[in-house]
Scaffold this active site. Structure first.
Site, mmCIF file in Angstrom:
data_model
loop_
_atom_site.group_PDB
_atom_site.id
_atom_site.type_symbol
_atom_site.label_atom_id
_atom_site.label_comp_id
_atom_site.label_asym_id
_atom_site.label_seq_id
_atom_site.Cartn_x
_atom_site.Cartn_y
_atom_site.Cartn_z
ATOM 1 N N SER A 1 66.066 39.501 39.584
ATOM 2 C CA SER A 1 67.539 40.162 39.214
ATOM 3 C C SER A 1 68.681 39.360 39.004
ATOM 4 O O SER A 1 68.228 38.242 38.765
ATOM 5 C CB SER A 1 67.233 41.451 39.384
ATOM 6 O OG SER A 1 68.295 42.042 38.855
ATOM 7 N N HIS B 1 64.818 39.832 34.827
ATOM 8 C CA HIS B 1 64.779 41.412 34.526
ATOM 9 C C HIS B 1 65.801 41.622 33.818
ATOM 10 O O HIS B 1 66.437 41.103 33.590
ATOM 11 C CB HIS B 1 63.757 42.787 35.095
ATOM 12 C CG HIS B 1 64.869 43.105 35.890
ATOM 13 N ND1 HIS B 1 64.265 43.546 37.632
ATOM 14 C CD2 HIS B 1 65.853 42.496 36.888
ATOM 15 C CE1 HIS B 1 65.818 44.169 38.059
ATOM 16 N NE2 HIS B 1 66.165 43.378 37.520
#
Length: 224
Positions: A102, A127
């Site tokens: 992330s 993501h």
């Protein structure tokens, strides 16, 4: 770590007539080594950003070495750290160890192009950016804040990934819809990093001191 157990190392700063024993963290800071070893929260983001800005103002020609092991954290905080890395004039070499996911992956890939590395066993996961507890402001404005910044920061992060990886914006946006884990070779092929291992990176100039040259009469000793 208890402050009494922090090791001390010799360091001779500008203007010092002789080396002094300083805490290891001080020595690393003066050497322009930065570390992020946990999910990114406000305290960590503030420390990294302030260190980058201060050291850049002190010497705009020296480079930074940033070790990262971060599995996520605040989206707005991660974007702020990324922007600070782009602001400083010295090169920022990033080294990913363990899992960087992330916002950890976003910061890792934000190092100077050709100076982004991971260790052999490292992994990277990207993501869709989403708000975390670190981002939400208290009070009734929270939901409005989420909706406004979610839309803008999603596009910002996707545009940055597209720019640095040379992938199309549409492809990036589609890939970010799910968790995408990559090993070192996949991350290099995708364009998130440049190499496996640290060979060829710009290590900040050392100011190491020969410990054997110290005279015990000065009372300089390692902490137990």
């Amino acid at each position: 770590m208890d402050i009494a157990s922090v090791p001390k190392v010799p360091f001779q700063g500008p203007g010092d007539e002789e080396p002094n024993w300083v805490e290891l963290y001080h020595r690393l800071f003066r050497g322009r080594y930065l570390f992020l070893g946990k999910p990114l929260d406000k305290q960590a983001a503030d420390q990294i950003t302030k260190s980058l800005i201060y050291l850049n103002q002190e010497n705009k020609e020296e480079d930074f070495l940033f070790f990262i092991q971060c599995r996520g954290g605040g989206m707005t905080l991660g974007v702020g750290v990324y922007d600070a890395m782009q602001y400083v004039e010295g090169e920022v070499s990033t080294i990913g160890i363990g899992l960087n996911a992330s916002m950890g992956a976003f910061i890792l890939h934000g190092g100077t192009l050709t100076k982004r590395a991971v260790t052999e066993n490292a992994r990277v996961m990207i993501h869709q950016p989403h708000m975390s507890p670190y981002d939400n402001p208290p009070g009734p404005l929270g939901s409005g804040f989420d909706a406004f910044y979610m839309r803008n920061l999603r596009h910002y992060v996707a545009r940055i990934y597209a720019k640095t990886t040379k992938q199309s914006f549409r492809l990036i946006y589609q890939l970010l819809e799910r968790d995408m884990y990559m090993g070192p070779d996949d991350a290099i092929e995708f364009g998130l990093i440049d190499q496996v291992g640290v060979e060829g990176l710009n290590w900040p100039e050392s100011q190491y001191v020969n410990v054997e040259s110290f005279d015990d009469k000065n009372g300089l000793t390692f902490m137990d």
